[in-house]
Design an enzyme around this catalytic site. Sequence first.
Site, PDB file in Angstrom:
ATOM      1  N   PHE A 137      -3.818  12.356   8.906  1.00  0.00           N
ATOM      2  CA  PHE A 137      -3.930  11.030   9.517  1.00  0.00           C
ATOM      3  C   PHE A 137      -2.603  10.303   9.353  1.00  0.00           C
ATOM      4  O   PHE A 137      -2.108  10.155   8.242  1.00  0.00           O
ATOM      5  CB  PHE A 137      -5.052  10.201   8.878  1.00  0.00           C
ATOM      6  CG  PHE A 137      -5.182   8.854   9.544  1.00  0.00           C
ATOM      7  CD1 PHE A 137      -5.806   8.739  10.784  1.00  0.00           C
ATOM      8  CD2 PHE A 137      -4.636   7.718   8.970  1.00  0.00           C
ATOM      9  CE1 PHE A 137      -5.889   7.502  11.425  1.00  0.00           C
ATOM     10  CE2 PHE A 137      -4.720   6.483   9.605  1.00  0.00           C
ATOM     11  CZ  PHE A 137      -5.353   6.378  10.837  1.00  0.00           C
ATOM     12  N   ASP A 222       4.317  11.662   4.202  1.00  0.00           N
ATOM     13  CA  ASP A 222       3.577  10.426   4.447  1.00  0.00           C
ATOM     14  C   ASP A 222       2.845  10.090   3.154  1.00  0.00           C
ATOM     15  O   ASP A 222       1.835  10.700   2.809  1.00  0.00           O
ATOM     16  CB  ASP A 222       2.589  10.632   5.611  1.00  0.00           C
ATOM     17  CG  ASP A 222       1.717   9.397   5.874  1.00  0.00           C
ATOM     18  OD1 ASP A 222       1.630   8.535   4.984  1.00  0.00           O
ATOM     19  OD2 ASP A 222       1.112   9.325   6.960  1.00  0.00           O
ATOM     20  N   LYS A 251       0.249   0.615   2.763  1.00  0.00           N
ATOM     21  CA  LYS A 251      -0.938   0.318   1.947  1.00  0.00           C
ATOM     22  C   LYS A 251      -0.638  -0.455   0.645  1.00  0.00           C
ATOM     23  O   LYS A 251      -0.489  -1.658   0.698  1.00  0.00           O
ATOM     24  CB  LYS A 251      -1.724   1.598   1.697  1.00  0.00           C
ATOM     25  CG  LYS A 251      -2.361   2.113   3.012  1.00  0.00           C
ATOM     26  CD  LYS A 251      -3.596   2.955   2.789  1.00  0.00           C
ATOM     27  CE  LYS A 251      -4.428   3.061   4.045  1.00  0.00           C
ATOM     28  NZ  LYS A 251      -4.073   4.155   4.949  1.00  0.00           N
TER      29      LYS A 251
HETATM   30  C1  LIG Z   1      -3.645   4.384   6.351  1.00  0.00           C
HETATM   31  C2  LIG Z   1      -2.707   5.474   6.641  1.00  0.00           C
HETATM   32  C3  LIG Z   1      -1.819   5.411   7.724  1.00  0.00           C
HETATM   33  C4  LIG Z   1      -1.817   4.270   8.714  1.00  0.00           C
HETATM   34  O1  LIG Z   1      -1.516   3.049   8.126  1.00  0.00           O
HETATM   35  P1  LIG Z   1      -1.796   1.683   8.938  1.00  0.00           P
HETATM   36  O2  LIG Z   1      -1.209   0.631   8.031  1.00  0.00           O
HETATM   37  O3  LIG Z   1      -3.262   1.563   9.118  1.00  0.00           O
HETATM   38  O4  LIG Z   1      -1.075   1.789  10.219  1.00  0.00           O
HETATM   39  C5  LIG Z   1      -0.937   6.454   7.901  1.00  0.00           C
HETATM   40  N1  LIG Z   1      -0.921   7.503   7.073  1.00  0.00           N
HETATM   41  C6  LIG Z   1      -1.758   7.608   6.022  1.00  0.00           C
HETATM   42  C7  LIG Z   1      -1.681   8.796   5.123  1.00  0.00           C
HETATM   43  C8  LIG Z   1      -2.688   6.605   5.780  1.00  0.00           C
HETATM   44  O5  LIG Z   1      -3.551   6.724   4.760  1.00  0.00           O
END
Ligand SMILES: *Cc1c(COP(=O)(O)O)cnc(C)c1O
Length: 392
Positions: A137, A222, A251
């Site tokens: 994701f 990420d 986050k």
């Molecule tokens: C939450 C998340 C995203 C997206 O972040 P947003 O602030 O909602 O755009 C991308 N990568 C990972 C691994 C995430 O947990």
Amino acid sequence: MNTEIINKADKVIAKTYKRFPIVIESGKACILRDTQGREYIDFVAGVAVCCLGHTHPRIAEAISKQANILFHVSNLFYTIPQVELASLLVEKSFADRVFFCNSGAEANEAAIKLARKYFKDKGQEGRYGIIAMEKSFHGRTMATLSATGQDKIRKGFEPVLEGFDFVQFSDTEGLRRRIGPSTCAVLVEPIQGEGGVRCPDPGYLEAVRQICNDTGTLLIFDEIQTGIGRTGKLFAYEHFGVEPDIMTLAKALGNGLPIGAMLAKEEVASAFGPGSHGSTFGGTPIVTAAALEVLKTLEEEKIIDHCKEMGAYFKERLLWLKNRHKDIEDVRGFGLILGMKLKKEGQPVVSRCMEKGFLINCIQGNILRFIPPLIIKKHEIDSLVTCLDEIL
Ligand SMILES: *Cc1c(COP(=O)(O)O)cnc(C)c1O
């Protein structure tokens, strides 16, 4: 009060979320309170965001102090909190430079753009492909959903962007075979969060680093969900003894204020020059002042050590539950990103927990995810475990 607000919301807010029928009014540390005065112990933390819990006094103070100095001036000028935050991130990571934005998706957008630009600048025009992982994701913008290995996220928005390809997480040979002359980067979460708290097989991330070295491909981690202490280290890559070329954060970095960051080594970062990329709000003073205080608080109050200790304890208690309930298939995770895979639907368990005053989260249909504030206490973990024991 609750129903009034909920009815109003249902008329005017875009229907993009399936929400619980409660209206949260206030929070303190790991406790949230709804408009009916009911209290909940929060094991979701705004989806791994509120690492220091709710309304932490040091962060509240940093925000209100900055609010009396300066809100925003754009990136046409230098501002002190942004420079200080970037310096601290550089000091504490593999990276040399930081680009600030406002969310995780934007941080990944920046990473994707940087990886492509890096090879364009070298004259390798056709080298723009990104290999990402199945069940990953990376966000909801067009580029980041194109990089996300879950059909349900992409469905309805085709055609997705060109140049994204997927391999199984932890499949080293699959990755080696897939990398070709058009590949510019491999994009991977060190631990897949939304995909189900899926941890890499031993040696996998080390092998990914090696494959990238052998082929001159950039490695992007990420760490939007795993970063800022969640796994028991400031960044998850520290567990594996490998460093990426580019890393994305969001986050927990702002403990609830919207901030994203893309970090990179000098050689790669220098592909971005004036005008290459930008964001009006990126790194704005209030938000960076808050994030700076988050990093200082984590360090000065030894929160990451606490997270490591609580994570180990929590995992042991979940394994204890697994021994007692045959509906539990697997317990996994690092630090305070823990998952418990059930042999049945998870959502009813989440609802029962909420009725009993615990907020937890279910992903991929049957995986309960526990991502509490890193300041969670032992007795709070114990009371959730007791509740789960009864429900299961
Ligand atoms: C939450 C998340 C995203 C997206 O972040 P947003 O602030 O909602 O755009 C991308 N990568 C990972 C691994 C995430 O947990």
